[in-house]
Design an enzyme around this catalytic site. Structure first.
Site, PDB file in Angstrom:
ATOM      1  N   CYS A   1      58.025  41.866  24.887  1.00 42.02           N
ATOM      2  CA  CYS A   1      58.875  42.619  25.184  1.00 42.02           C
ATOM      3  C   CYS A   1      59.140  43.750  24.138  1.00 42.02           C
ATOM      4  CB  CYS A   1      60.244  41.713  25.336  1.00 42.02           C
ATOM      5  SG  CYS A   1      60.335  40.262  26.105  1.00 42.02           S
TER       6      CYS A   1
ATOM      7  N   ARG B   1      55.275  47.279  27.248  1.00 41.47           N
ATOM      8  CA  ARG B   1      55.406  45.827  26.757  1.00 41.47           C
ATOM      9  C   ARG B   1      56.355  44.794  27.628  1.00 41.47           C
ATOM     10  NH1 ARG B   1      54.737  46.111  20.386  1.00 41.47           N
ATOM     11  NH2 ARG B   1      55.226  43.846  20.773  1.00 41.47           N
TER      12      ARG B   1
ATOM     13  N   TRP C   1      60.005  41.101  29.369  1.00 49.36           N
ATOM     14  CA  TRP C   1      58.973  40.283  30.028  1.00 49.36           C
ATOM     15  C   TRP C   1      59.327  39.004  30.034  1.00 49.36           C
ATOM     16  CZ3 TRP C   1      53.622  38.687  27.987  1.00 49.36           C
ATOM     17  CH2 TRP C   1      52.866  38.223  29.133  1.00 49.36           C
TER      18      TRP C   1
ATOM     19  N   ASN D   1      62.174  38.807  20.923  1.00 44.97           N
ATOM     20  CA  ASN D   1      61.043  38.626  21.642  1.00 44.97           C
ATOM     21  C   ASN D   1      60.552  37.450  21.126  1.00 44.97           C
ATOM     22  OD1 ASN D   1      61.145  41.426  22.423  1.00 44.97           O
ATOM     23  ND2 ASN D   1      59.697  42.096  20.850  1.00 44.97           N
ATOM     24  N   GLY D   2      59.734  36.355  21.886  1.00 41.70           N
ATOM     25  CA  GLY D   2      59.150  35.240  21.302  1.00 41.70           C
ATOM     26  C   GLY D   2      59.972  33.965  22.200  1.00 41.70           C
TER      27      GLY D   2
ATOM     28  N   GLU E   1      34.062  41.916  31.501  1.00 44.12           N
ATOM     29  CA  GLU E   1      34.946  43.018  31.284  1.00 44.12           C
ATOM     30  C   GLU E   1      35.379  43.759  32.448  1.00 44.12           C
ATOM     31  OE1 GLU E   1      37.866  45.329  29.126  1.00 44.12           O
ATOM     32  OE2 GLU E   1      36.927  43.232  28.921  1.00 44.12           O
TER      33      GLU E   1
ATOM     34  N   LYS F   1      39.068  44.320  34.275  1.00 48.39           N
ATOM     35  CA  LYS F   1      39.607  45.573  34.833  1.00 48.39           C
ATOM     36  C   LYS F   1      39.972  45.607  35.930  1.00 48.39           C
ATOM     37  CE  LYS F   1      40.215  46.844  30.491  1.00 48.39           C
ATOM     38  NZ  LYS F   1      40.229  45.404  30.538  1.00 48.39           N
TER      39      LYS F   1
ATOM     40  N   GLU G   1      42.778  42.967  36.691  1.00 49.96           N
ATOM     41  CA  GLU G   1      44.175  43.481  35.910  1.00 49.96           C
ATOM     42  C   GLU G   1      44.985  44.791  36.651  1.00 49.96           C
ATOM     43  OE1 GLU G   1      43.769  42.945  31.258  1.00 49.96           O
ATOM     44  OE2 GLU G   1      42.506  44.596  31.965  1.00 49.96           O
TER      45      GLU G   1
ATOM     46  N   HIS H   1      23.512  29.291  40.361  1.00 51.41           N
ATOM     47  CA  HIS H   1      24.308  28.042  40.244  1.00 51.41           C
ATOM     48  C   HIS H   1      25.497  27.839  40.754  1.00 51.41           C
ATOM     49  CE1 HIS H   1      21.259  26.535  37.205  1.00 51.41           C
ATOM     50  NE2 HIS H   1      20.948  27.724  37.130  1.00 51.41           N
TER      51      HIS H   1
ATOM     52  N   LYS I   1      51.136  44.318  27.323  1.00 50.79           N
ATOM     53  CA  LYS I   1      50.271  44.877  26.246  1.00 50.79           C
ATOM     54  C   LYS I   1      49.911  43.864  25.285  1.00 50.79           C
ATOM     55  CE  LYS I   1      47.476  47.873  24.858  1.00 50.79           C
ATOM     56  NZ  LYS I   1      46.156  48.106  25.561  1.00 50.79           N
TER      57      LYS I   1
END
Length: 612
Positions: free
Chosen positions: A2, A27, A74, A100-101, A485, A489, A492, A508, A607
């Site tokens: 947050c 955030r 968030w 936050n937390g 990666e 992306k 996401e 496999h 983020k």
């Protein structure tokens, strides 16, 4: 994660807080709120969704006052709703908290306070903290004492801000393991934020709180102390970022701007750290003496998400240049598996924000076993930098887009510098070889610039792929982490199911998925794995897959086989990922835009992941 913004001064708090919250909206964007002290009263406005919803409410019901707190959320406890939005107040409405937390024992405290007559209006752990502080405030009469007493009782992580009608000229902030809290120093005004960009347009001088510290902030200054009341003296840090760096700079999205900033970010990461004439890498802040380096028996990279992929490349670089066994581990796994490490193991913790909870947990676990810790991070004064033995800052500048791009490239460069430095310290690589490797690195920004010129071609390809449901990415050697990666992306920001695999693993399992034009992105530069990647391409074509190949310029063999080809300039093998990742970032970006997705703030993501 947050976002928190606070203000104490002589100006309108609301406008300053809203400006800061907009800079932190990446955030958290489930809900937002603001509270202001004015005329001995505390007034709160909250809204579900983005900050524009909060702005609409404030236009209808404006607030006036020069002391205030704001928050963008968030969700961790409680669904997104106005009731669960911050700031949270106590039952009397005389005190608010933003947080936050995660408070692990909030239910226990809630039951106790409920038995004492407290009535709760939300599902959050934060509201419990507001009630707990209020209970201590009635007992002590001082806001800072009440905050300290309350925080001694809680278990878990927190970064908080508190204001109360009982102390109308001040704001109290504190932290423990839940991201950062910074106090910005102004003239006749002070700022509080959970991230530097929120206040960078207001001040460049900040004081960073450490764990278990409390800041009492007034318009005249800030006083720091520990939870047990010991005063703390700390010099402010001057932040050199230009505020314009945190703006979009004419680009449609922060992510696109940050993709295009990679040549500069790469250059800034190695600038001043290389000496081509002597074949040296200069890393004065790693804080590892020669005897410690020579006694090392292995290196372990710990990271999460995109940083984990950079750590995979770091592992290869350390093994190649320093001659040391190297591993890469997820922070969330390392911290709980009682890893066999000790003073002979260098732990390299990689995190853009320096606040990633699992990476910090891994570092603390490693410290208990006597490991030297090197932080590889982008944020000066971050929790990771403070926990570590030494630090290697990336100098990528603020990264606002949730999906990391330029920080990924900077991580790779920093890992490369570290590997060369370790190699020279241990006499595993000659100065002449380092000179050659440095020259290869110096050429990379130009090669990345050339690759960015392919943006139009990648955008055209995105038109054909925007409607697909699944994509496979294949790579071998140093291109395998880039396959991971690239898939990450795409997942996401476009919400398309994508998976990255090592080319040798295709038979496999993943080969069973290839049919009916399934797109398969094949990373096949002319390196040691080239011939084997050609074999992978043939296997995909034989099963009616659609090959999207990333290869070197002029590669007629690949061009003759693949349905779609992106040709990139050749680069040194270990640095080639800095080039091949660019079209994958651009492809994910353009597909997401075509699908109407929120590129900078993808759903359910934030983020910095500062809670488990």
């Amino acid at each position: 994660m947050c976002g928190i913004v606070g203000y104490v001064g002589d100006k309108s708090a609301v406008s300053i807080i809203l400006d800061g919250l907009k800079r932190l909206e990446y955030r958290g964007y489930d809900s937002a709120g603001v509270a202001v002290l004015s005329g001995g009263e505390l007034q709160v406005r909250r809204a579900v969704g983005r900050i524009k919803g909060l702005e609409a409410i404030l236009r209808e019901r404006p607030l006036a006052g020069s002391v205030g707190l704001g928050h963008t959320r968030w969700a961790t406890h409680g669904r997104p709703s106005e009731e669960n939005a911050h700031p949270h107040t106590d039952c009397r409405g005389t005190l608010v908290v933003v947080h936050n937390g995660i408070l692990e024992n909030y239910l226990e405290i809630k039951d106790r306070l409920g038995a004492e007559g407290h009535v709760f209006a939300s599902e959050t752990d934060t509201e419990v903290l507001a009630h707990l502080i209020e209970a201590h405030l009635r007992a002590t009469g001082r806001l800072d004492h009440a905050v300290k007493r309350a925080l001694v009782e809680v278990k878990g992580s927190y970064a908080i801000g508190v204001i109360s009608v009982a102390a109308p000229d001040r704001l109290v902030a504190a932290k423990h393991g839940a991201g950062s809290v910074v106090v910005g120093l102004g003239r006749g005004e002070m700022f509080v934020a959970s991230d530097i960009p929120a206040i960078l347009s207001r001040t460049r001088d900040v004081v960073v709180l450490e764990d278990d510290e409390v800041a009492v902030v007034t318009a005249e200054g800030v006083e720091l102390s520990t939870l047990d009341g010991e005063p703390v003296q700390r010099e402010p840090v001057r932040i050199l970022w230009d505020p314009i760096m945190a703006e979009k700079g004419g680009y449609r999205h922060f992510m696109l701007k940050e993709i295009y900033e990679q040549p500069r970010a790469i250059t800034d990461t190695f600038r001043g750290r290389i000496a081509p004439e002597t074949g040296s890498v200069i890393l004065p802040d790693v804080n590892l003496d020669p005897s410690t380096v020579r006694a090392l028996e292995r290196v372990v990279f710990v990271a999460c998400g995109t940083a984990f992929h950079a750590g995979m490349l770091g592992r290869t670089m350390v093994e190649r240049f320093a001659g040391l066994p190297a591993e890469v581990d997820l922070g969330s796994e390392f911290r709980y598996r009682d890893a066999i490490v000790g003073p002979e193991t260098l732990v390299v913790a990689v995190s853009q924000s320096g606040e990633t909870a699992d990476t910090l947990g891994a570092v603390k676990a490693a410290r208990l076993k006597g490991c030297p810790i090197l932080a590889l991070t982008n944020v000066v004064g971050s929790a990771l930098a403070r926990e570590a033995t030494g630090v290697l800052y990336m100098h990528a500048g603020p990264e606002i887009g949730v999906a990391s791009t330029k920080a990924f490239s900077a991580m790779i460069v920093a890992a490369y510098l570290l590997a060369l430095w370790l190699g020279r310290q241990r006499d595993a690589i000659t100065a002449e070889d380092v000179r050659k490797r440095i020259q290869e690195l110096v050429e990379i920004p130009r090669l990345v610039e050339a690759t960015l010129a392919l943006d139009g071609k990648v955008a055209a390809l995105a038109r054909h792929l925007a409607g697909v449901q699944d994509v496979l990415y294949l790579g071998r050697g140093v291109q395998y982490p880039i396959a991971l990666e690239g898939a990450l992306k795409l997942k996401e920001i476009s919400y398309i199911h994508a998976e990255g695999y090592a080319g040798g693993e295709m038979k496999h399992g993943p080969i069973a998925l290839i049919a009916d034009g399934l797109p398969v992105v094949a990373l096949c530069p002319r390196d040691g794995a080239y011939e084997r990647m050609l074999g992978n391409i043939e296997e995909v074509l034989a099963r009616d897959g659609r090959v999207v190949a990333v290869c070197h310029e002029g590669d007629r063999t690949v061009t003759a086989k693949a349905q779609d080809v992106i040709e990139v300039p050749p680069a040194a093998e270990l640095l080639a990922p800095l080039v091949t990742v660019i079209p994958l970032q651009l492809l994910a970006y353009h597909i997401a835009v075509r699908r109407g997705c929120d590129v900078d703030q993808p759903r359910n993501l934030a983020k910095s992941v500062t809670v488990e």
